[in-house]
Enzyme design. Sequence first.
Site, PDB file in Angstrom:
ATOM      1  CE  LYS A 275     -44.192 -29.326 -47.421  1.00  0.00           C
ATOM      2  NZ  LYS A 275     -44.976 -28.292 -48.117  1.00  0.00           N
TER       3      LYS A 275
ATOM      4  CB  SER B  32     -36.793 -19.859 -51.902  1.00  0.00           C
ATOM      5  OG  SER B  32     -37.175 -20.337 -50.631  1.00  0.00           O
TER       6      SER B  32
ATOM      7  CB  VAL C 109     -37.121 -22.498 -47.939  1.00  0.00           C
ATOM      8  CG1 VAL C 109     -37.571 -23.861 -47.433  1.00  0.00           C
ATOM      9  CG2 VAL C 109     -38.202 -21.463 -47.676  1.00  0.00           C
TER      10      VAL C 109
ATOM     11  CD  GLU D 108     -34.755 -18.042 -58.723  1.00  0.00           C
ATOM     12  OE1 GLU D 108     -34.798 -18.179 -57.486  1.00  0.00           O
ATOM     13  OE2 GLU D 108     -34.650 -18.992 -59.512  1.00  0.00           O
TER      14      GLU D 108
HETATM   15  P1  ADP Z   1     -40.937 -21.100 -53.529  1.00  0.00           P
HETATM   16  O1  ADP Z   1     -40.146 -19.870 -53.202  1.00  0.00           O
HETATM   17  O2  ADP Z   1     -40.638 -21.701 -54.842  1.00  0.00           O
HETATM   18  O3  ADP Z   1     -42.384 -21.003 -53.165  1.00  0.00           O
HETATM   19  P2  ADP Z   1     -40.202 -22.361 -51.124  1.00  0.00           P
HETATM   20  O4  ADP Z   1     -38.763 -22.514 -50.928  1.00  0.00           O
HETATM   21  O5  ADP Z   1     -40.944 -21.331 -50.323  1.00  0.00           O
HETATM   22  O6  ADP Z   1     -40.393 -22.214 -52.657  1.00  0.00           O
HETATM   23  O7  ADP Z   1     -40.955 -23.731 -50.904  1.00  0.00           O
HETATM   24  C1  ADP Z   1     -40.565 -24.933 -51.490  1.00  0.00           C
HETATM   25  C2  ADP Z   1     -41.008 -26.063 -50.602  1.00  0.00           C
HETATM   26  O8  ADP Z   1     -40.425 -25.872 -49.316  1.00  0.00           O
HETATM   27  C3  ADP Z   1     -42.507 -26.150 -50.373  1.00  0.00           C
HETATM   28  O9  ADP Z   1     -42.888 -27.516 -50.277  1.00  0.00           O
HETATM   29  C4  ADP Z   1     -42.687 -25.471 -49.025  1.00  0.00           C
HETATM   30  O10 ADP Z   1     -43.837 -25.908 -48.335  1.00  0.00           O
HETATM   31  C5  ADP Z   1     -41.431 -25.922 -48.309  1.00  0.00           C
HETATM   32  N1  ADP Z   1     -41.030 -25.055 -47.191  1.00  0.00           N
HETATM   33  C6  ADP Z   1     -41.245 -23.737 -47.039  1.00  0.00           C
HETATM   34  N2  ADP Z   1     -40.732 -23.312 -45.862  1.00  0.00           N
HETATM   35  C7  ADP Z   1     -40.176 -24.387 -45.261  1.00  0.00           C
HETATM   36  C8  ADP Z   1     -39.468 -24.598 -44.022  1.00  0.00           C
HETATM   37  N3  ADP Z   1     -39.259 -23.612 -43.172  1.00  0.00           N
HETATM   38  N4  ADP Z   1     -39.026 -25.852 -43.765  1.00  0.00           N
HETATM   39  C9  ADP Z   1     -39.232 -26.854 -44.636  1.00  0.00           C
HETATM   40  N5  ADP Z   1     -39.896 -26.727 -45.792  1.00  0.00           N
HETATM   41  C10 ADP Z   1     -40.364 -25.513 -46.109  1.00  0.00           C
END
Ligand code: ADP
Length: 485
Positions: A181, A235, A238, A387
């Site tokens: 994904k 992050s 997440v 960060e």
């Molecule tokens: P960044 O802060 O670097 O944008 P994220 O942690 O928001 O990174 O996102 C990294 C990945 O996790 C992306 O593929 C995003 O779509 C996915 N993601 C974001 N929220 C969720 C969630 N609640 N469950 C699973 N995957 C998620």
Amino acid sequence: MKNALSLPFASDHCFIGGVWREGALSDRLPLLDPSTAQPLCEIARGSTADIDAAVAAAKVAHEGPWGRSTALERGRVLAKLGQLILEHTEQLARLEACDVGKPLTQARADALALARYLEFYAGAADKIHGETLPYLDGYTVYTLREPHGVTGHIIPWNYPMQIIGRSVGAALTMGNTCVLKPAEQACLTALMFAELARQAGLPDGVLNVVPGLGEEAGAALAAHPQINHISFTGSVSVGAKIQAGAAPNIVPVTLELGGKSPQLIFDDADIDAAIPFLINAGIQNAGQTCSASSRLLVQRGVYVQVVEKLSARYSALRVGPALEDFDVGPLISQAQQALVESFIAQASDLAAPVRGAITDHASNNGFYFAPALYTDVPAGHILAQQEIFGPVQVVIPFDDEQQAVDIANGTDFGLVASVWSAHGGRQMRLAKALKAGQIFINNYGAGGGVELPFGGIGKSGHGREKGFEALYGFSTLKTVAAHHG
Ligand code: ADP
């Protein structure tokens, strides 16, 4: 299957079971070019139904020939895929530059790193094995390394190619099948990777790619009961959700969640050798790098000299569109730009930073941010603790080794650290004292390090990727004890 970008695949489709197919929802998501804020193309808004289909295809593939394939066979497919990546380096680099806003030279390096991962893992496939164990009289005991089965890979937008290489590359090597994904902000090279994997002869269903939103496709994948292993890079917040989502299924989770990585520059360091590393580790990919070095700890004896040299380089930094290959490209999105600006707004108590310059090549609509270097920053300041994920570095003075270690270890993170010193004993002492998954001595990053285990402690995550260590993570160990008298 061509569109305006001249892609050899349908960018608004999912890749499931070896074929490009529309998502179950008719919805699409726009993909923007961060250099211009103009739409690049649309991608599928993958749903729970698409994740279900992808996991089912991956399960069938794992129970089929891929699950029974030999290490030699897997290595050969990976080698072929690595070769195809090399042959498409320029196309992949340009896609990544447009999609991520990454300067072209850096995007090329990422494409080459992806090829390098596949080469490394292709070669490793038939060199990883179990052991025979001395045991009781009349027994022969040995271990087998077996794949987990269906693995889920949730990746961010900052280094799609590199993270696919280290995550999907290692998982495939051990005989797992994969559901990937990619991030909704940047996923074209993930889709291109699927197309090249198909051309390389990876059997149907072994790799499936479902683009979509994190809370939809991502959450569905993390919590899917048929997934046997989840790896996530992104992050902290997440990462916690993903671990919680996977918890009821009791499956292993690998999390790589970023950091606040320090470089320690001592009075006896080779300053001129250090300066390019100090800066590049902070501005690479506009600072949107998990292993970015955002804290520079400098001993008082060389403090003025180091700050002068850093400042001179910083004020010469130029920011502009990714394809024009300036020192720094745009940030990924307007939201990221606003986030980085919000940190700057909380730094009015500090001396004004030295900034690079946004060139007039940069579109007014692009998500640009001029790199900022703050000096004399207290170790507990928000800029020195959180960060930022933008090209912002802080310089913190220190008096002695113990103070440097205390400051370096004084955040919630622990991904990477480096020590700049000519003193052999200090190098060894600090390699032990610093809390991080990777320690560099008189360098930073070591050229990417496909071979070098990578991962964090504390809020930087757990589990190790890259090198052989990743192959242990993507396999499970079975012990066989045979009693033969
Ligand atoms: P960044 O802060 O670097 O944008 P994220 O942690 O928001 O990174 O996102 C990294 C990945 O996790 C992306 O593929 C995003 O779509 C996915 N993601 C974001 N929220 C969720 C969630 N609640 N469950 C699973 N995957 C998620």
